[in-house]
Motif scaffolding. Structure first.
Motif, PDB file in Angstrom:
ATOM      1  N   UNK A   1      10.815 -34.571 -39.942  1.00  0.00           N
ATOM      2  CA  UNK A   1       9.513 -33.964 -40.222  1.00  0.00           C
ATOM      3  C   UNK A   1       9.239 -33.941 -41.725  1.00  0.00           C
ATOM      4  N   UNK A   2      10.271 -33.706 -42.508  1.00  0.00           N
ATOM      5  CA  UNK A   2      10.084 -33.603 -43.944  1.00  0.00           C
ATOM      6  C   UNK A   2       9.800 -34.963 -44.575  1.00  0.00           C
ATOM      7  N   UNK A   3      10.558 -35.980 -44.200  1.00  0.00           N
ATOM      8  CA  UNK A   3      10.335 -37.295 -44.798  1.00  0.00           C
ATOM      9  C   UNK A   3       8.943 -37.811 -44.427  1.00  0.00           C
ATOM     10  N   UNK A   4       8.471 -37.466 -43.236  1.00  0.00           N
ATOM     11  CA  UNK A   4       7.106 -37.839 -42.854  1.00  0.00           C
ATOM     12  C   UNK A   4       6.081 -37.030 -43.624  1.00  0.00           C
ATOM     13  N   UNK A   5       6.356 -35.755 -43.837  1.00  0.00           N
ATOM     14  CA  UNK A   5       5.448 -34.915 -44.623  1.00  0.00           C
ATOM     15  C   UNK A   5       5.338 -35.428 -46.055  1.00  0.00           C
ATOM     16  N   UNK A   6       6.436 -35.987 -46.584  1.00  0.00           N
ATOM     17  CA  UNK A   6       6.392 -36.587 -47.917  1.00  0.00           C
ATOM     18  C   UNK A   6       5.421 -37.763 -47.966  1.00  0.00           C
ATOM     19  N   UNK A   7       5.144 -38.362 -46.799  1.00  0.00           N
ATOM     20  CA  UNK A   7       4.286 -39.542 -46.760  1.00  0.00           C
ATOM     21  C   UNK A   7       5.063 -40.845 -46.821  1.00  0.00           C
ATOM     22  N   UNK A   8       6.332 -40.820 -46.392  1.00  0.00           N
ATOM     23  CA  UNK A   8       7.132 -42.042 -46.353  1.00  0.00           C
ATOM     24  C   UNK A   8       6.748 -42.824 -45.098  1.00  0.00           C
ATOM     25  N   UNK A   9       6.109 -43.965 -45.282  1.00  0.00           N
ATOM     26  CA  UNK A   9       5.602 -44.767 -44.164  1.00  0.00           C
ATOM     27  C   UNK A   9       6.730 -45.451 -43.401  1.00  0.00           C
ATOM     28  N   UNK A  10       7.770 -45.857 -44.127  1.00  0.00           N
ATOM     29  CA  UNK A  10       8.908 -46.533 -43.503  1.00  0.00           C
ATOM     30  C   UNK A  10      10.162 -46.131 -44.256  1.00  0.00           C
ATOM     31  N   UNK A  11      11.236 -45.917 -43.498  1.00  0.00           N
ATOM     32  CA  UNK A  11      12.506 -45.513 -44.091  1.00  0.00           C
ATOM     33  C   UNK A  11      13.622 -46.150 -43.277  1.00  0.00           C
ATOM     34  N   UNK A  12      14.865 -45.874 -43.633  1.00  0.00           N
ATOM     35  CA  UNK A  12      15.995 -46.557 -43.002  1.00  0.00           C
ATOM     36  C   UNK A  12      17.023 -45.545 -42.499  1.00  0.00           C
ATOM     37  N   UNK A  13      17.938 -46.034 -41.684  1.00  0.00           N
ATOM     38  CA  UNK A  13      19.063 -45.220 -41.201  1.00  0.00           C
ATOM     39  C   UNK A  13      20.339 -45.855 -41.742  1.00  0.00           C
ATOM     40  N   UNK A  14      20.613 -45.656 -43.022  1.00  0.00           N
ATOM     41  CA  UNK A  14      21.743 -46.324 -43.667  1.00  0.00           C
ATOM     42  C   UNK A  14      23.068 -45.825 -43.084  1.00  0.00           C
ATOM     43  N   UNK A  15      23.636 -46.626 -42.213  1.00  0.00           N
ATOM     44  CA  UNK A  15      24.929 -46.342 -41.574  1.00  0.00           C
ATOM     45  C   UNK A  15      25.964 -47.286 -42.162  1.00  0.00           C
TER      46      UNK A  15
ATOM     47  N   UNK B   1      16.276 -45.944 -33.775  1.00  0.00           N
ATOM     48  CA  UNK B   1      15.059 -46.689 -34.098  1.00  0.00           C
ATOM     49  C   UNK B   1      14.102 -46.718 -32.911  1.00  0.00           C
ATOM     50  N   UNK B   2      14.656 -46.783 -31.707  1.00  0.00           N
ATOM     51  CA  UNK B   2      13.809 -46.802 -30.518  1.00  0.00           C
ATOM     52  C   UNK B   2      13.001 -45.541 -30.338  1.00  0.00           C
ATOM     53  N   UNK B   3      13.563 -44.401 -30.776  1.00  0.00           N
ATOM     54  CA  UNK B   3      12.828 -43.141 -30.653  1.00  0.00           C
ATOM     55  C   UNK B   3      12.206 -42.689 -31.972  1.00  0.00           C
ATOM     56  N   UNK B   4      12.315 -43.533 -33.008  1.00  0.00           N
ATOM     57  CA  UNK B   4      11.803 -43.185 -34.331  1.00  0.00           C
ATOM     58  C   UNK B   4      11.086 -44.409 -34.890  1.00  0.00           C
ATOM     59  N   UNK B   5       9.846 -44.647 -34.476  1.00  0.00           N
ATOM     60  CA  UNK B   5       9.185 -45.911 -34.798  1.00  0.00           C
ATOM     61  C   UNK B   5       8.959 -46.160 -36.288  1.00  0.00           C
ATOM     62  N   UNK B   6       8.939 -45.113 -37.116  1.00  0.00           N
ATOM     63  CA  UNK B   6       8.746 -45.333 -38.548  1.00  0.00           C
ATOM     64  C   UNK B   6      10.057 -45.591 -39.276  1.00  0.00           C
ATOM     65  N   UNK B   7      11.176 -45.586 -38.543  1.00  0.00           N
ATOM     66  CA  UNK B   7      12.467 -45.962 -39.132  1.00  0.00           C
ATOM     67  C   UNK B   7      12.693 -47.451 -38.906  1.00  0.00           C
ATOM     68  N   UNK B   8      12.958 -48.188 -39.976  1.00  0.00           N
ATOM     69  CA  UNK B   8      13.297 -49.594 -39.849  1.00  0.00           C
ATOM     70  C   UNK B   8      14.656 -49.711 -39.155  1.00  0.00           C
ATOM     71  N   UNK B   9      14.696 -50.436 -38.059  1.00  0.00           N
ATOM     72  CA  UNK B   9      15.921 -50.589 -37.268  1.00  0.00           C
ATOM     73  C   UNK B   9      17.036 -51.107 -38.188  1.00  0.00           C
ATOM     74  N   UNK B  10      18.058 -50.289 -38.369  1.00  0.00           N
ATOM     75  CA  UNK B  10      19.132 -50.557 -39.324  1.00  0.00           C
ATOM     76  C   UNK B  10      20.432 -50.872 -38.584  1.00  0.00           C
ATOM     77  N   UNK B  11      21.208 -51.797 -39.129  1.00  0.00           N
ATOM     78  CA  UNK B  11      22.526 -52.112 -38.578  1.00  0.00           C
ATOM     79  C   UNK B  11      23.530 -52.237 -39.719  1.00  0.00           C
ATOM     80  N   UNK B  12      24.790 -52.409 -39.365  1.00  0.00           N
ATOM     81  CA  UNK B  12      25.829 -52.518 -40.380  1.00  0.00           C
ATOM     82  C   UNK B  12      26.864 -53.544 -39.935  1.00  0.00           C
TER      83      UNK B  12
END
Length: 290
Positions: free
Chosen positions: A63-77, A96-107
């Motif tokens: 909720x906070x990162x969206x409130x900041x206005x971040x259009x796209x972000x990552x899940x750095x694993x 990523x499937x349940x968080x559409x504004x997160x760029x699908x991240x892999x490692x």
């Protein structure tokens, strides 16, 4: 929280928001261990404490990162040993499937089968990878990784790679191992995390040599980083010239200061509003086709 200040920053620039290529969302038990590490880092880092500013539950952080206005972000694993990467990738695909504004991240990790699971991740829609040379304590030029790098270069999938020697050097950190990877795979889209601190100049040099190398701003230029690994001011013209390949990264939520401080630190460099617009939004939007 600093929501109003963050929004004021990008609104003044006439942007639709921010693109942050370096944020950490990961399985809760893994994140708690990361936070425990940072809680103890003061005793290992000359007494410089690292308080986690956004020690919140996952839904609150989103909720906070969206409130900041971040259009796209990552899940750095990132794995610290063999046998972890596939499990982390499965978690991140679900996230990523349940968080559409997160760029699908892999490692990935240098281990048997790495090419197969990297291919599976790319084919299932992974848009960015994370590699952590320091935590994983591996050579990025390890032959086991070579087919995976080739696959990622061919696919054009960016890789955020922590390969600089900050905050403490590792056995395989620094520009030389990454340089060997790029010599074999010159089209690999590496995004050097933390501007490559503290080897800033060397990693700027790699970006000047290889057209697909980029750098993210994560923690660089902030008061915290300047105390430990200051950015050499004579390098600012090179930073300006590479303005189309510098990307906003924050390390949210694992930062010891408010999110807006990263933005102000970029502004204080004095490289101009066009540079800020490119770094904070346009370069990332273009790279990820937003």
């Amino acid at each position: 929280m600093d929501v109003a200040e963050v929004r004021r920053f990008w609104t003044r620039l006439g942007l639709p928001g921010l693109v942050d290529v370096h944020t950490h969302f990961m399985p809760e038990r893994v994140l708690r261990k990361v936070w425990a590490f940072f809680d103890a880092v003061g005793s290992m880092n000359g007494g410089i404490e690292w308080p986690i500013t956004y020690r919140l539950e996952e839904d609150e952080r989103l909720a906070l990162v969206r409130a900041f206005g971040v259009r796209a972000f990552t899940a750095m694993i990132y794995p610290h040993k063999a046998g972890m990467a596939q499990w982390l990738n499965q978690w991140a695909a679900d996230f990523a499937g349940r968080t559409p504004d997160c760029l699908h991240t892999s490692t990935l990790f240098p281990e048997p089968g790495v090419e197969a699971y990297v291919r599976e991740a790319v084919e299932s829609g992974a848009r960015v990878f994370k590699a952590h040379v320091q935590v994983g304590a591996y050579d990025p030029a390890d032959e086991l990784l070579d087919p995976a790098w080739g696959l990622l270069a061919e696919a054009g999938t960016p890789v955020v790679i922590h390969c600089g020697s900050g905050p403490a050097p590792g056995k395989h950190t620094g520009p030389e191992p990454v340089g060997r990877v790029l010599a074999r795979h010159p089209r690999l889209r590496l995004i050097v995390a933390h501007m490559g601190m503290p080897e800033y100049g060397d990693f700027l040099g790699l970006a000047e040599r290889y057209g697909e190398v980029r750098l993210d701003t994560t923690m660089a230029f902030t008061d915290f980083a300047e105390r430990i690994n200051p950015f050499p001011r004579p390098e600012l013209p090179r930073l300006a010239d590479l303005g189309d390949r510098i990307l906003l990264g924050s390390d949210f939520p694992n930062i010891p200061y408010p999110y807006v401080h990263q933005l102000h630190a970029l502004e204080w460099l004095g490289l101009g509003d066009d540079w800020l617009r490119a770094v904070c939004h346009d370069n990332g939007a273009r790279l990820f086709g937003l």
